[in-house]
Design a protein around this motif. Structure first.
Motif, PDB file in Angstrom:
ATOM      1  N   ASP A 212     -87.273  69.199 -79.100  1.00  0.00           N
ATOM      2  CA  ASP A 212     -86.079  70.010 -78.852  1.00  0.00           C
ATOM      3  C   ASP A 212     -84.800  69.189 -78.962  1.00  0.00           C
ATOM      4  OD1 ASP A 212     -87.565  72.248 -78.463  1.00  0.00           O
ATOM      5  OD2 ASP A 212     -87.568  72.153 -76.276  1.00  0.00           O
ATOM      6  N   TYR A 213     -84.922  67.900 -78.724  1.00  0.00           N
ATOM      7  CA  TYR A 213     -83.737  67.029 -78.726  1.00  0.00           C
ATOM      8  C   TYR A 213     -83.694  66.116 -79.942  1.00  0.00           C
ATOM      9  CZ  TYR A 213     -83.763  68.651 -73.923  1.00  0.00           C
ATOM     10  OH  TYR A 213     -83.769  69.447 -72.798  1.00  0.00           O
ATOM     11  N   PHE A 243     -92.785  62.962 -85.539  1.00  0.00           N
ATOM     12  CA  PHE A 243     -91.845  64.077 -85.394  1.00  0.00           C
ATOM     13  C   PHE A 243     -92.033  65.102 -86.516  1.00  0.00           C
ATOM     14  CE2 PHE A 243     -89.001  61.396 -82.623  1.00  0.00           C
ATOM     15  CZ  PHE A 243     -89.059  62.250 -81.540  1.00  0.00           C
ATOM     16  N   LEU A 244     -92.297  64.619 -87.740  1.00  0.00           N
ATOM     17  CA  LEU A 244     -92.475  65.549 -88.850  1.00  0.00           C
ATOM     18  C   LEU A 244     -93.755  66.377 -88.665  1.00  0.00           C
ATOM     19  CD1 LEU A 244     -91.098  66.428 -91.419  1.00  0.00           C
ATOM     20  CD2 LEU A 244     -92.416  64.719 -92.675  1.00  0.00           C
ATOM     21  N   LYS A 245     -94.792  65.745 -88.128  1.00  0.00           N
ATOM     22  CA  LYS A 245     -96.020  66.489 -87.826  1.00  0.00           C
ATOM     23  C   LYS A 245     -95.747  67.589 -86.807  1.00  0.00           C
ATOM     24  CE  LYS A 245     -99.321  62.730 -88.705  1.00  0.00           C
ATOM     25  NZ  LYS A 245    -100.302  61.802 -88.066  1.00  0.00           N
ATOM     26  N   GLU A 246     -94.999  67.246 -85.772  1.00  0.00           N
ATOM     27  CA  GLU A 246     -94.650  68.245 -84.757  1.00  0.00           C
ATOM     28  C   GLU A 246     -93.811  69.369 -85.354  1.00  0.00           C
ATOM     29  OE1 GLU A 246     -95.607  68.452 -81.553  1.00  0.00           O
ATOM     30  OE2 GLU A 246     -96.948  66.763 -81.979  1.00  0.00           O
ATOM     31  N   VAL A 254     -87.871  74.502 -84.128  1.00  0.00           N
ATOM     32  CA  VAL A 254     -87.113  73.396 -84.726  1.00  0.00           C
ATOM     33  C   VAL A 254     -85.697  73.856 -85.058  1.00  0.00           C
ATOM     34  CG1 VAL A 254     -86.987  71.766 -86.647  1.00  0.00           C
ATOM     35  CG2 VAL A 254     -89.205  72.371 -85.659  1.00  0.00           C
ATOM     36  N   LYS A 255     -84.721  73.025 -84.746  1.00  0.00           N
ATOM     37  CA  LYS A 255     -83.319  73.329 -85.045  1.00  0.00           C
ATOM     38  C   LYS A 255     -82.983  72.755 -86.431  1.00  0.00           C
ATOM     39  CE  LYS A 255     -82.295  73.086 -80.113  1.00  0.00           C
ATOM     40  NZ  LYS A 255     -81.627  72.336 -79.029  1.00  0.00           N
ATOM     41  N   PHE A 256     -83.409  73.472 -87.440  1.00  0.00           N
ATOM     42  CA  PHE A 256     -83.269  72.968 -88.811  1.00  0.00           C
ATOM     43  C   PHE A 256     -81.811  72.709 -89.183  1.00  0.00           C
ATOM     44  CE2 PHE A 256     -87.370  75.237 -89.031  1.00  0.00           C
ATOM     45  CZ  PHE A 256     -88.154  74.236 -89.553  1.00  0.00           C
TER      46      PHE A 256
END
Length: 782
Positions: A212-213, A243-246, A254-256
């Motif tokens: 989230d952060y 992080f990319l896996k998550e 995700v905040k794209f």
């Protein structure tokens, strides 16, 4: 230290031992303090406990005397041990003086501070979490300490703190993120390693959702990825991979949009690892977020397009960039176009994310291909806030077109990038023709300029875009607008385009009302504008005409209506003031007409002149073809106007016969021997029906000197049979055939007069040049 000062409840012996330079004596004093504090705990005497801690802090740990500071540190650790689980009630008072000693100039004192804090944290365990930020801040400084002992001590404390955070479910992530965001930009390799290790730990805790952060720390992670240390780069790669896996597992959270700008910036860096990693992230974002990424297309294209021109040394980056480009292009659909065609002069209602973004899309990190002009380097913010993700997705083309125009105008850009830009423009004109029609005026000049590109593939793609512009229904307007772009103005006396529906430019009394302007319904106002500017370009760049002229015109005949192309060009050339160019251009067009497979249907249309349209086309071509006498004759041969061809050749005796003229006659003889004129050669068998064909060919023979072309044509004419020998019994009884009647719709006498007027004008121009001394008289005396 004043020996007479009262340190109660600490005894004089404890005070003296705490100030001793020997560690063993300070340790004995610490044991006494631990015993004393235990008694106070048993008595629940919080006042005395606080007094002991305050004394150790103010009078010892923060003393000016180094041995006193060492004694204070060991004493505070002893207090924590004595307090046990109750130490959480006094952690602030215990921790603060110890952390102050982390900044001490004496490395041994910094080591003792690590040791003391380790003991305090070990006793308090989870109770230290409310003070985590100050502990983390202190440890981040010691991680870069030059003394190996201090660094070793800080690592022990660091591992202990990580264990506590991992086993706890009360970690304040919200409060920690600002500190992490600040510390992540450290340039020290040890501090970076410390930061990365903590992010790995936090990412591994199930109860902590660091995703989230991620927008808060992603830029810092990419900065660390560029570290000189291989170990740190590897650690950072692992973190980013996790992080990319998550992100792939839970894209809905995700905040794209908040991270897209960061990726755009790092996609333009000079570091290959950073660029490749950022490009891989961008690829996943486009594929996972879909149309959510559309409002940010201009920034993405700014980052991706230059990578498409990379060589094999950066093949991986190029391949990922190509996937990004293709995936983004697929997001644009016909639904992104306007439902109704806008009225002329109508402007876009309100600003779009692209309007502001397009001016700020340069590489803020100083990448090599970051910006196209100064307007692209005013800032680093490319994207709108994350709330845009939840809003209806609208495609705004202003920024996209500005980026595409910028890259296409850059002559230093690679060929593959230019091709990709042209593919984008073609795709946008196909999917969103109404929106794109507003940008045609700004794109038109650079598209014309691109016709001079060195690559045939670039020119072909460029022609596809121009053809789509010229035939798009969105370009149909009552007013064709300005004929030229800002750098391609023509005067009123030069080439003029007719407005749709207006009578043709050749519609004079002499043409008997035949229209000579294009009337194909698939063409729009930009078609004639395109033809005008294409001829202007050929006129100003003769090498382009010589090297690529035929290629360009042939491709246009495939992409557009061949009849309209020849009709319009002939119409425009009729008013061309540069007669030399007009003659050259007519010769080029005639060669294409007679030899190109793409013009097969048009040649068949002209052979018989049975329809008003074919007669109209012939008249239009004829009047421009008059700029070149030999091409005019070849047009008459093509259209089987043999009598008129003979009349024209008769006029050649009044012309100035030059080497160039004879060369063109030579080429015409060669053409007559080609498959295009098979029907003409077969008509020689019917001597009685085609007397003017034979006379015309003999006329050409008489013009030629006794060269190889003369011999070729002479041999051909020797094969013409005796008409008496070909007569059959039925043929003797039948009435003689007559020459094919000329079309009653065409005034051949007027056409012949037009030919004479044009040739007279050419002769006057040549004489004027000869009078100025800049013309080489190349006449040949026969």
């Amino acid at each position: 230290m004043n020996p007479e000062k009262d340190f109660a409840p600490l005894t004089p012996n404890i005070v003296r031992a705490l100030n001793d330079k020997l560690y063993e004596k300070r340790k004995v004093a610490a044991l006494e303090i631990e015993k004393l504090v235990r008694e106070f705990v048993a008595q629940n005497n919080t006042v005395q406990i606080k007094h002991v801690i305050q004394t150790l802090s103010q009078e010892f740990a923060l003393s000016q005397h180094p041995h006193s500071r060492k004694g204070g540190l060991i004493g505070l650790a002893a207090c924590s041990i004595a307090l046990g689980k109750d130490s959480g009630l006094y952690l602030k008072e215990l921790i603060e003086p110890v952390l102050t000693c982390f900044n001490d100039a004496d490395s041994r004192l910094r080591y003792y501070a690590c040791e003391a804090l380790y003991n305090i944290v070990k006793v308090a365990r989870g109770a230290v979490l409310p003070h985590f930020n100050v502990l983390f801040d202190g440890l981040s400084k010691l991680a870069a300490d030059p003394d190996p002992n201090v660094k070793s001590g800080s690592e022990l404390l660091d591992r202990l703190l990580k264990d506590i955070v991992t086993e706890s479910n009360k970690f304040d992530l919200v409060g920690f993120i600002p500190l992490l965001r600040e510390r992540i930009y450290s340039n020290n390799q040890y501090a970076r390693q410390f930061i990365i290790s903590w992010i790995l730990v936090l990412e591994s805790v199930p109860d902590i959702n660091l995703l989230d952060y991620l927008p808060e720390i992603l830029d810092g992670l990419f900065q660390i990825l560029g570290d000189n240390g291989k170990e740190i780069r590897k650690m950072c790669e692992v973190v980013l991979g996790e992080f990319l896996k998550e992100t792939k597992k839970s894209p809905s959270s995700v905040k794209f949009a908040e991270m897209a700008n960061i990726l755009v910036i790092h996609c333009q860096t000079t570091d290959d690892l950073i660029q490749l990693t950022a490009m891989c992230w961008l690829r996943e974002f486009i594929q996972l977020a879909g149309r959510v990424m559309l409002p940010y297309s201009s920034g993405i294209l700014t980052a991706v397009l230059p990578c498409l021109a990379y060589d094999d040394r950066k093949r991986n980056i190029k391949e990922v960039a190509n996937v990004c480009n293709q995936s983004l292009m697929k997001l644009v659909t016909p639904e992104d176009d306007e439902p109704d065609e806008p009225r002329p002069g109508q402007k876009q209602a309100g600003p779009s994310p692209e309007d502001c973004a397009a001016k700020q899309e340069g590489a803020a990190s100083g990448g090599p291909d970051g910006s196209c002009d100064s307007s692209f380097s005013s800032g680093i913010s490319v994207f709108t806030p994350a709330s845009a993700e939840r809003a209806p997705v609208t495609l705004h083309l202003d920024g996209i077109v500005q980026v595409l125009n910028c890259h296409l105008s850059d002559t230093a850009i690679g060929m593959m990038t230019r091709i990709a830009v042209l593919k984008w423009l073609y795709h946008l004109y196909i999917k969103t023709p109404r929106k794109m029609s507003r940008h045609t005026d700004s794109l038109f000049p650079v598209l014309l300029q691109t016709l001079s590109d060195e690559s045939d593939e670039v020119i072909l793609k460029d022609l596809e875009v121009l053809a789509e512009i010229a035939s798009s229904p969105a370009g149909q307007t009552d007013d064709p607008g300005p004929l030229d772009g800002p750098d391609l103005r023509v005067s009123h006396s030069e080439l003029q385009a007719p407005t749709p529906g207006r009578a043709g430019l050749l519609n004079t009394p002499g043409t008997k009302g035949l229209e000579c302007s294009p009337s194909t319904p698939t063409m729009n106002s930009y078609f004639y504008k395109f033809m005008i500017n294409l001829l202007k370009r050929f006129s100003s760049e003769r090498k382009l005409l010589e090297v690529r002229g035929a290629f360009i015109i042939r491709q246009l005949c495939l992409l557009l209506h061949a009849e309209s192309i020849f009709h319009s060009m002939a119409d425009i050339l009729l008013r061309e003031e540069d007669l030399t160019f007009a003659s050259t251009m007519v010769h080029t067009l005639n060669t294409i007409l007679l030899t190109s497979t793409e013009l097969f249907q048009l040649r068949n249309q002209l052979k018989d002149l049975k329809t008003p349209e074919s007669q109209n086309l012939f008249c239009c071509l004829y009047r421009s073809w008059c700029h070149n006498p030999v091409t005019t004759v070849s047009l008459c041969f093509l259209t089987q106007n043999y009598r008129h061809a003979y009349d024209l050749i008769q006029k050649f005796g009044d012309l100035e016969v030059t080497v160039d003229f004879l060369t063109e006659v030579d080429k015409l003889v060669q053409l007559i021997e080609c498959p295009i004129f098979t029907y003409l050669r077969l008509q020689l068998l019917d001597v009685k029906s085609n007397p003017y064909l034979i006379k015309a060919l003999y006329g050409l023979l008489m013009l030629l000197p006794q060269s190889s072309a003369f011999q070729l044509l002479s041999h051909r004419l020797q094969c013409v049979p005796n008409p008496e020998l070909l007569q059959t019994e039925d043929g003797l009884k039948a009435a003689p055939k007559s020459q094919k009647a000329d079309s009653p719709s065409i005034d051949y006498a007027e056409l012949l007069q037009h030919f004479e007027r044009v040739q007279k004008k050419h002769l006057e121009v040549r004489h004027q040049r000869s009078g100025r001394g800049d013309h080489l008289d190349r006449r040949v005396v026969l």
